[in-house]
Design an enzyme around this catalytic site. Structure first.
Site, PDB file in Angstrom:
ATOM      1  CG  ASP A 279      36.565  39.037  43.946  1.00  0.00           C
ATOM      2  OD1 ASP A 279      36.921  38.452  44.985  1.00  0.00           O
ATOM      3  OD2 ASP A 279      36.229  38.451  42.900  1.00  0.00           O
TER       4      ASP A 279
ATOM      5  CD  GLU B 260      46.614  42.131  32.914  1.00  0.00           C
ATOM      6  OE1 GLU B 260      46.493  42.612  31.761  1.00  0.00           O
ATOM      7  OE2 GLU B 260      47.526  42.453  33.704  1.00  0.00           O
TER       8      GLU B 260
ATOM      9  CG  ASP C 170      38.055  38.400  32.233  1.00  0.00           C
ATOM     10  OD1 ASP C 170      38.262  38.024  33.410  1.00  0.00           O
ATOM     11  OD2 ASP C 170      38.652  39.348  31.692  1.00  0.00           O
TER      12      ASP C 170
ATOM     13  CG  ASN D 213      38.303  39.647  36.394  1.00  0.00           C
ATOM     14  OD1 ASN D 213      38.997  40.119  35.492  1.00  0.00           O
ATOM     15  ND2 ASN D 213      38.087  38.346  36.524  1.00  0.00           N
ATOM     16  CG  HIS D 214      34.640  37.336  37.443  1.00  0.00           C
ATOM     17  ND1 HIS D 214      35.840  37.500  38.103  1.00  0.00           N
ATOM     18  CD2 HIS D 214      33.776  36.892  38.387  1.00  0.00           C
ATOM     19  CE1 HIS D 214      35.709  37.146  39.364  1.00  0.00           C
ATOM     20  NE2 HIS D 214      34.463  36.784  39.580  1.00  0.00           N
TER      21      HIS D 214
ATOM     22  CG  HIS E 107      42.257  37.516  37.745  1.00  0.00           C
ATOM     23  ND1 HIS E 107      42.936  36.535  37.057  1.00  0.00           N
ATOM     24  CD2 HIS E 107      42.271  37.136  39.045  1.00  0.00           C
ATOM     25  CE1 HIS E 107      43.313  35.580  37.905  1.00  0.00           C
ATOM     26  NE2 HIS E 107      42.924  35.924  39.121  1.00  0.00           N
TER      27      HIS E 107
ATOM     28  CG  ASP F 147      38.285  33.423  48.943  1.00  0.00           C
ATOM     29  OD1 ASP F 147      37.202  32.876  48.660  1.00  0.00           O
ATOM     30  OD2 ASP F 147      38.615  34.544  48.512  1.00  0.00           O
TER      31      ASP F 147
ATOM     32  NE  ARG G 205      33.032  31.016  51.377  1.00  0.00           N
ATOM     33  CZ  ARG G 205      33.086  31.318  50.084  1.00  0.00           C
ATOM     34  NH1 ARG G 205      31.992  31.240  49.335  1.00  0.00           N
ATOM     35  NH2 ARG G 205      34.212  31.701  49.527  1.00  0.00           N
TER      36      ARG G 205
ATOM     37  CD1 TRP H 128      30.229  33.292  41.479  1.00  0.00           C
ATOM     38  CD2 TRP H 128      28.536  31.909  41.988  1.00  0.00           C
ATOM     39  NE1 TRP H 128      30.776  32.103  41.932  1.00  0.00           N
ATOM     40  CE2 TRP H 128      29.761  31.246  42.244  1.00  0.00           C
ATOM     41  CE3 TRP H 128      27.336  31.235  42.224  1.00  0.00           C
ATOM     42  CZ2 TRP H 128      29.805  29.939  42.736  1.00  0.00           C
ATOM     43  CZ3 TRP H 128      27.381  29.929  42.707  1.00  0.00           C
ATOM     44  CH2 TRP H 128      28.601  29.295  42.956  1.00  0.00           C
TER      45      TRP H 128
ATOM     46  CD  GLU I 200      40.889  37.968  46.103  1.00  0.00           C
ATOM     47  OE1 GLU I 200      40.790  36.832  46.567  1.00  0.00           O
ATOM     48  OE2 GLU I 200      40.281  38.327  45.077  1.00  0.00           O
TER      49      GLU I 200
END
Ligand SMILES: *[C@@H]1O[C@H](CO)[C@@H](O)[C@H](O)[C@H]1NC(C)=O
Ligand SMILES: *[C@@H]1O[C@H](CO)[C@@H](O)[C@H](O)[C@H]1NC(C)=O
Ligand SMILES: *[C@@H]1O[C@H](CO)[C@@H](O)[C@H](O)[C@H]1NC(C)=O
Ligand SMILES: *[C@@H]1O[C@H](CO)[C@@H](O)[C@H](O)[C@H]1NC(C)=O
Ligand SMILES: *[C@@H]1O[C@H](CO)[C@@H](O)[C@H](O)[C@H]1NC(C)=O
EC number: 3.2.1.1
Length: 538
Positions: A231, A187, A200, A141-142, A235, A323, A370, A103, A255
């Site tokens: 990652d 995307e 994004d 991506n984000h 996207h 994941d 995790r 994040w 990924e």
């Protein structure tokens, strides 16, 4: 004193030198241990409590990883993949804390929970000193916001270096797109949801692109990074990636979370490689279910070999990750787990093992997969630790015996409902999903894969098998366990794989004695240390 002088000369000479980074070919013989930085080891080994379900930081750090490289290396791994390193959203969110590192809030700062820049560099140098590689996980991506814009959250000055909303795509959620196959929405809309939106980044904007290319270039240089796991690759528009990979200048493993080889294949054109997710999605069916079938796995693998730019070479094969639920949460049958765990080591790609699997961890889907590893005390005398050690060592022996091991596509042979053989000379892996309570029984028959009458050994048990006059084998399965047959002549005498049976005499040109000699020279000459170190560093 000579050495410290040499180290400072080293610093001067090489700080401005181009990165001597590792490319796809150099990664192909490697074996990767994936860990979650927050959960692998604390800096001073304090066994702090860690409630896996609570989704909070538990205290693992880069220093902790550095202190436990012996544990990783002694299992035969020569690369690690660590969590993303950028500073993340702080504090509690509706999904807990950002202990996993995905994040991002500030690309230009490191995550202080994991340590300092010096700690990360020290990890990189410690790895290189062991001739191991560092793979960083990166999120391009984000970013991640604590709430929807306008709802306790405003773009202005929140993210770095993308300090206002003009650097982001307009808000819409991928999950709410009426057409899941609308690639523009995939995307340009946002991942996440109202409770935890992932704004994004506008990778259609050339200024944004330039910022990201400079960022990745510097990150790789600053921390001596040898490869990237990227990652959420699907996207971002595909034609963004070649420039990004070039700017990084190291192996790029993307990924692409998809159960569809023809969709995945498009991304093998724009980064070095992708994680082999399409095969992963068939694994549970093939390996973990006594009613499952190997045919669908075989079909997906064959179609990947045909449709990916480099076949399954350069991909990376895994059976667990952060994941997905751990294998031991899906079955308690150890024979099924052993079959699945063996598979990545005979795959054309690079094997990846997710930390904790070796200790028998059983966590289900995120966040339960995790777990903190420090509760195991990093014990080595565990059955799956031994299994991994053997498979890493056997793969290295296969590569040393036959350099074409890395370029010869595996062949899937004798595919039956409940058994399958994978030939990748000099290895023949025999798999089954009948399970340990095998009232049915399985016998593998494989034709003509070895020299006639060759003496073979199952590296997992060291039991011997002799190939028939046509070089085929007929082997009954015991307790549902897999077997990995290799010629005794391919296994090095004095090695760790079935030494009682191994007959190969080690070639004179092997590199380890050379290293010892050079280390002696290191003691004698600081300058020579500089020259040598530059060769091995990467
Ligand atoms: C990787 O670099 C080596 C030289 O260090 C070169 O021989 C090889 O062709 C390169 N591989 C790729 C895929 O670029
Ligand atoms: C904003 O945050 C406060 C305190 O965390 C919370 O009570 C409130 O519900 C939030 N408001 C919105 C609109 O989410
Ligand atoms: C965002 O920042 C850029 C660069 O400082 C500026 O040119 C632009 O006007 C800003 N846009 C908004 C919507 O605030
Ligand atoms: C695809 O999604 C984008 C973004 O939401 C949208 O603007 C576009 O109209 C959609 N295209 C089609 C054909 O539905
Ligand atoms: C993957 O795709 C195949 C074929 O379309 C399907 O049978 C299978 O259920 C899918 N698996 C997952 C996990 O989505």
């Amino acid at each position: 004193m000579l050495v410290s002088l040499a180290t400072s000369i080293f610093g001067v000479i090489f700080s401005a030198a181009p990165v001597l980074a590792a490319n796809a070919t150099e990664w192909s013989s490697r074996s990767i241990y994936q860990l979650i930085t927050d959960r692998f080891a604390t800096s001073d080994d304090t066994p702090v409590p860690c409630d896996t379900g609570a989704r909070k930081y538990c205290g693992g750090s880069w220093k902790g990883v550095t202190n436990h490289l012996d544990y990783i290396q002694s299992m035969g791994f020569d690369a690690i993949w660590i969590s993303p390193v950028s500073a993340n959203l702080e504090g509690a969110t509706s999904r807990g804390e950002a202990f996993h590192g995905y994040w991002t809030k500030d690309l230009d700062s490191l995550n202080p929970h994991f340590g300092t820049a010096e700690d990360l560099r020290a990890l990189s140098e410690a790895l290189h000193g062991r001739r191991m590689y560092l793979m960083l996980d990166v999120v391009v991506n984000h970013m991640a916001a604590p709430a929807l814009p306008g709802n306790n959250f405003t773009f202005e000055g929140f993210f770095h270096p993308f300090t206002n909303e003009s650097y982001f795509h307009k808000q819409c959620f991928v999950a709410e797109s009426p057409d899941p196959s609308n690639q523009t929405a995939v995307e340009q809309c946002w991942l996440g949801d109202n409770d935890l939106p992932l704004p994004d980044i506008n990778t259609e904007d050339p200024d944004v692109v330039k910022t990201l290319l400079d960022w990745i270039h510097n990150l790789v240089q600053d921390y001596g990074v040898d490869g990237l796991r990227i990652d959420t690759v699907k996207h971002i528009r595909r034609d963004f990636w070649p420039d990004f990979a070039n700017a990084a200048g190291v192996y790029t493993l993307g990924e692409v979370l998809i159960n569809d080889t023809s969709y995945a294949a498009q991304y093998t054109e724009v980064v070095d490689a992708i994680l082999d997710y399409p095969s992963y999605f068939q694994l549970a069916n093939a390996f973990l279910n006594t009613e499952g079938r190997f045919s669908s796995l075989a079909h997906v693998m064959t179609s990947s070999q045909q449709s990916y730019k480099h076949g399954l070479f350069r991909t990376a094969s895994f059976v667990e990750n952060h994941d997905q639920p751990r294998l031991a949460s899906l079955t308690k049958d150890q024979s099924l787990i052993r079959n699945a765990m063996t598979f990545p080591f005979v795959h054309d790609g690079i094997p990846i093992v997710y930390y904790g699997q070796e200790q028998g961890y059983q966590g289900g889907a995120d966040p339960y997969n995790r777990e903190a590893l420090w509760f195991t005390a990093y014990q080595q005398d565990k059955p799956l630790v031994q299994h991994i050690k053997i498979m890493n060592a056997a793969r290295k022996e296969a590569i040393e015996f036959s350099p074409s091991f890395l370029t010869t596509p595996m062949k899937l042979l004798a595919v039956e409902d409940h058994s399958m053989a994978v030939s990748k000379p000099p290895m023949l892996a025999l798999f089954t999903n009948i399970g340990s309570e095998n009232s049915r029984g399985v016998t593998w028959h494989v034709d003509a894969v070895f020299p006639p009458n060759e003496l073979l050994v199952d590296v997992l048990t060291c039991s011997k098998v002799v190939a028939d006059q046509q070089g085929g084998v007929t082997v009954p399965c015991a307790y549902g366990m897999p077997q990995v047959l290799m010629p005794a002549a391919s296994l090095r005498q004095g090695g760790t794989v079935c030494p009682e049976v191994a007959t190969r005499v080690r070639a004179k040109s092997a590199s380890l004695p050379g290293v010892r000699v050079t280390w002696a020279v290191v003691m004698a000459s600081g300058l020579f240390f500089v020259l040598c170190k530059s060769r091995w560093m990467w």
